[in-house]
Structures are given as structure tokens and as C-alpha cells.
Design an enzyme around this catalytic site. Structure first.
Site, PDB file in Angstrom:
ATOM      1  N   ASN A   9      -7.025   0.792  -2.508  1.00 12.50           N
ATOM      2  CA  ASN A   9      -7.816   0.728  -1.539  1.00 12.50           C
ATOM      3  C   ASN A   9      -6.961   2.361  -0.939  1.00 12.50           C
ATOM      4  O   ASN A   9      -6.687   3.156   0.074  1.00 12.50           O
ATOM      5  CB  ASN A   9      -8.239   0.589  -0.454  1.00 12.50           C
TER       6      ASN A   9
ATOM      7  N   ASP B  92       2.533  -6.460   3.032  1.00 10.25           N
ATOM      8  CA  ASP B  92       1.171  -5.987   3.190  1.00 10.25           C
ATOM      9  C   ASP B  92       1.762  -4.461   3.595  1.00 10.25           C
ATOM     10  O   ASP B  92       1.051  -4.096   5.238  1.00 10.25           O
ATOM     11  CB  ASP B  92       0.754  -6.851   4.366  1.00 10.25           C
TER      12      ASP B  92
ATOM     13  N   HIS C 172       0.881  -1.165  -0.260  1.00 10.27           N
ATOM     14  CA  HIS C 172       0.248   0.112   0.227  1.00 10.27           C
ATOM     15  C   HIS C 172       0.651   1.343  -0.274  1.00 10.27           C
ATOM     16  O   HIS C 172       1.300   1.457   1.058  1.00 10.27           O
ATOM     17  CB  HIS C 172      -0.548  -0.042   1.124  1.00 10.27           C
ATOM     18  N   PHE C 173       1.251   1.825  -1.438  1.00 12.10           N
ATOM     19  CA  PHE C 173       1.923   2.803  -1.354  1.00 12.10           C
ATOM     20  C   PHE C 173       1.426   4.055  -1.324  1.00 12.10           C
ATOM     21  O   PHE C 173       2.243   5.299  -1.498  1.00 12.10           O
ATOM     22  CB  PHE C 173       2.557   3.119  -2.314  1.00 12.10           C
ATOM     23  N   ARG C 174      -0.230   3.878  -1.005  1.00 14.94           N
ATOM     24  CA  ARG C 174      -0.927   5.772  -0.594  1.00 14.94           C
ATOM     25  C   ARG C 174      -1.266   6.630  -1.458  1.00 14.94           C
ATOM     26  O   ARG C 174      -1.467   7.320  -1.105  1.00 14.94           O
ATOM     27  CB  ARG C 174       0.152   5.956   0.943  1.00 14.94           C
TER      28      ARG C 174
END
Length: 403
Positions: free
Chosen positions: A91, A267, A59-61
Site C-alpha cells: 500500500n 507492522d 511499510h517502508f513507504r
């Protein structure tokens, strides 16, 4: 430009051999005993060269939460951890659930210094987008709550998604794993279970034989931490799914040894220290920089073999997500490599991390075995603690057979 990596031990075809690797135009062109002339030379004496790791779950946002991480800082953390390819989850804010948002994310990811790919998000009403989307690793289905608002409860929508001709990646905890297995029977798709964290979940995922391919991912935080560690870590040890018991941890390690676990992924889910200290804290921990050192330390402790590490972190992710020309040291494959020093002892230090959040649940752990250089598409992106900012590329996938 050409590169020669000489005097190292190469992991190839399940064994270590003393060979040199000659790289030209981003590809491995020769694995040889000869010392060919090249523009650049790396002397890997007393070190091991392995395929670059493929982290199938990060998840590199970006977009929307770049105060936590972005494609540049996240990829720097990955490179420092011997990871040469990442697959980013949908997400974000807004979530990656239509073609336009996917194209926007593709543009943002061009700053990445490791190769990158994307998982595509699912909603109650985006089946048309799912059917037409191309060059993605999978369609991600959230069957439990986590960061973002993509949890799916509508049975008919789930049935349509699981019937699509795509690899389906599932965040499903406890009995939701059984629900996903029932749903996947309606199609011919592969189902991949993310972050399986307990003995029960592993049994659910691999306890029954079904016609569809089923793969299981586990994460380093569940392999190396348990619920007891929350006494010391507090909010900084909270993630989804949460830490479990020692028995659950033992079952995951047994799954690694008996083949029920197919891949290890980080993750990588960074949040700022300030956010984690709030009463209403977000769930997730970073992991790109620490996964390989934790596993190499376990190798030194004879808890896992090098063959198994490479199978779970390089070869199997390439096979599961059908990524072209990655995961192996072979002539004609992309020159994505990690050079590791099994005798190097270092302590994990929050202040030295490249991730933007600047903390790890493993801060202070002393580990033996570290990546010392990472090569992406023939470019040295990480070497002896320093980052070289060279843009990488989006991955390509082998064709999937139509259903």
C-alpha cells in the site's frame, strides 16, 4: 571474505550450545568447536547468537511517502533491531498492484541493508497480474480500511484472488476473518492473518479446522500496549487494528503459549510527528527497532522463552512464506544472524532511533536484553549502535506446489 563468530552460545535445533560459526561467501559454512582462521573475527563472549529475525510485515513507504521512511532508513531501523529480512507491504503510492510497479519497487529497494521481499497488492481487476507475478511472499488482501486505498468489497474479485495459487495475506478485522476463511475454501491456498488483535479474532482464525493452512500474526504493540495507554499516547498510540483490552492482550499471550499464534511481526508503519499531531491523523506506529528488545525483556521476566521467540520471529516466518535458506543457523544457510546481550539494560530513546520518523510509542521504556550486532549475508550491518551501509539482497522463495 570470511568471518568467525567465536565464544558465543548458538541457538541451534532448539537448544543453546557453545559453538563457533564460520562464514564464507555470505553462507554459514561451519558450526564447530574449532577456531578456524578468518579475515574478520567477532568475539561473542557471554552473548547469544540467534538467527536474524524475519519481519513479515513492514511499510517502508517507498515509493510515494519517503518523507516518512524509505528502504535505507527502514532497513537501518531493522538492522538495529536484529532483523535481517523484511517483507514490504503493497500500500505505497502508487500501490504495488502490477508487474511494472513491482519492478520499480525492486530497484528502489536495492539501497536496503537488510534482505527484502515484497507482498503483492490485490484490486478488483488485477487477477491477471496476480496469476503471473513471481518471487513475491504473498498476495495481500485488504478487507478493512487502512493507509492507502486498497480495500476490496467485490465478492467475485475476492473469490478469484483467494482461488489463486498464492499465499493470501489478509488484513481482516472481526467477522472479516470468518469471511476470509470461507473464501479460502474455494482454493488450496494458505491464508495468513495479519495483526490479529483480539480474543475474538484469534478464536475466529483458529477456532475451526479447515483443509487450508491458516497462520496468525500478532504485533508487539498489541502485546505490550492496551487501549488504556491511549490516555498517555493519544494519536501516537493509534493504529489499525486499534489497541484492545487487557483481556484481549492476555488472549494473544495465551495464543503464543498454546501455539495458536504462528508469528510476531512489527507492522512497522511510520508517520511523521507532525502528521500524528494533526486532527485528521494517520494510523500506524513504527516498530522495527523495538520488537526484539521488548521480547528479550519479556524473556528476562520469564514471560516467554528464547525458543518461542525464535520460532515466532525466525523459523515460522521462513516456513510460512517459504523463504529460501533463512530462519535457522544451519550449514549452507545464509549468514543472517543477530547477537544479543540478555544482560544489557537500555532505555528506548526517540532521539537515538534510526527510523526516519524518530518516535516510538515505547519511548522511555527501560528494557533488559538488546541486540548488539546484526549480520546480513555475512556482513556486519549493525554493531554497538553503529550502522554499516552494505547493500543486501532480495529474498528467494521455495517452489509452491500448483493447485
Amino acid at each position: 571474505m570470511s568471518l568467525l563468530i567465536k565464544n558465543g552460545k548458538i541457538y541451534q535445533n532448539g537448544t543453546l550450545t557453545s559453538k563457533n560459526i564460520f562464514v564464507k561467501d555470505s553462507k554459514i559454512t561451519k558450526v564447530t568447536s574449532q577456531e578456524l582462521k578468518s579475515n574478520e573475527v567477532i568475539d561473542a563472549k557471554n552473548k547469544i547468537i540467534i538467527p536474524g529475525l524475519i519481519d513479515g510485515h513492514v511499510h517502508f513507504r517507498e515509493p510515494g511517502m519517503t518523507h516518512k521512511e524509505d528502504f535505507l532508513t527502514g532497513s537501518m531501523a531493522a538492522a538495529a533491531g536484529g532483523i535481517t529480512t523484511i517483507l514490504d507491504m503493497p500500500n505505497t503510492n502508487p500501490p504495488t498492484t502490477n508487474m511494472q510497479r513491482l519492478e520499480e519497487k525492486r530497484k528502489l529497494a536495492k539501497k536496503s541493508i537488510v534482505n527484502y521481499g515484497f507482498h503483492f497488492g490485490s484490486t478488483n481487476d488485477n487477477i491477471a497480474e496476480i496469476e503471473k507475478v513471481t518471487n513475491v511472499a504473498s498476495v495481500k488482501v485488504y478487507m478493512d480500511y487502512t493507509t492507502g486505498d486498497l480495500k476490496l468489497d467485490d465478492y467475485n474479485a475476492l473469490k478469484k484472488i483467494f482461488s489463486s495459487n498464492k499465499t493470501i495475506t489478509v488484513h481482516g478485522e472481526n467477522e472479516n476473518i470468518l469471511k476470509a476463511l470461507e473464501l479460502i475454501r474455494h482454493g488450496r491456498s494458505h491464508v495468513h492473518f495479519c495483526h490479529v488483535s483480539s480474543k475474538e479474532e484469534l478464536h475466529y482464525a483458529k477456532g475451526k479446522k479447515i483443509k487450508n493452512p491458516v497462520s496468525v500474526e500478532v504485533c508487539p504493540h498489541h502485546l505490550f500496549l492496551t487501549a488504556k495507554d491511549l490516555n498517555e499516547l493519544g494519536n501516537f498510540g493509534e493504529m489499525k487494528p486499534g489497541l484492545k483490552t487487557k483481556d484481549d492482550q492476555k488472549a494473544l499471550w495465551e495464543g503464543i503459549h498454546n501455539g495458536k499464534v504462528d508469528t510476531i511481526a512489527t507492522d512497522h508503519a511510520p508517520h511523521t510527528k507532525e502528521e500524528k499531531m494533526q486532527m485528521n491523523y494517520p494510523f500506524g506506529v513504527p516498530g522495527c527497532e523495538t520488537m526484539l528488545p521488548l521480547l528479550l525483556n519479556s524473556l528476562n521476566q520469564k514471560k516467554i522463552t528464547l525458543k518461542k521467540i525464535i520460532q515466532l520471529c525466525c523459523e515460522n516466518p521462513a516456513k510460512i512464506f517459504k523463504i529460501k535458506n533463512k530462519g535457522f543457523i544451519k550449514e549452507g544457510f545464509d549468514a543472517d544472524l543477530a547477537i544479543v546481550d540478555l544482560s544489557l539494560e537500555r532505555e528506548i530513546n526517540n532521539d537515538e532511533l534510526f527510523t526516519k520518523c524518530k518516535w516510538s510509542p515505547f519511548d522511555g521504556w527501560k528494557l533488559k536484553g538488546w541486540p548488539v550486532a546484526t549480520i546480513v549475508n555475512g556482513n556486519v550491518t549493525f554493531s554497538n549502535g553503529k550502522i554499516n551501509n552494505v547493500a543486501a539482497k532480495e529474498v528467494l522463495y521455495n517452489e509452491r506446489k500448483s493447485s
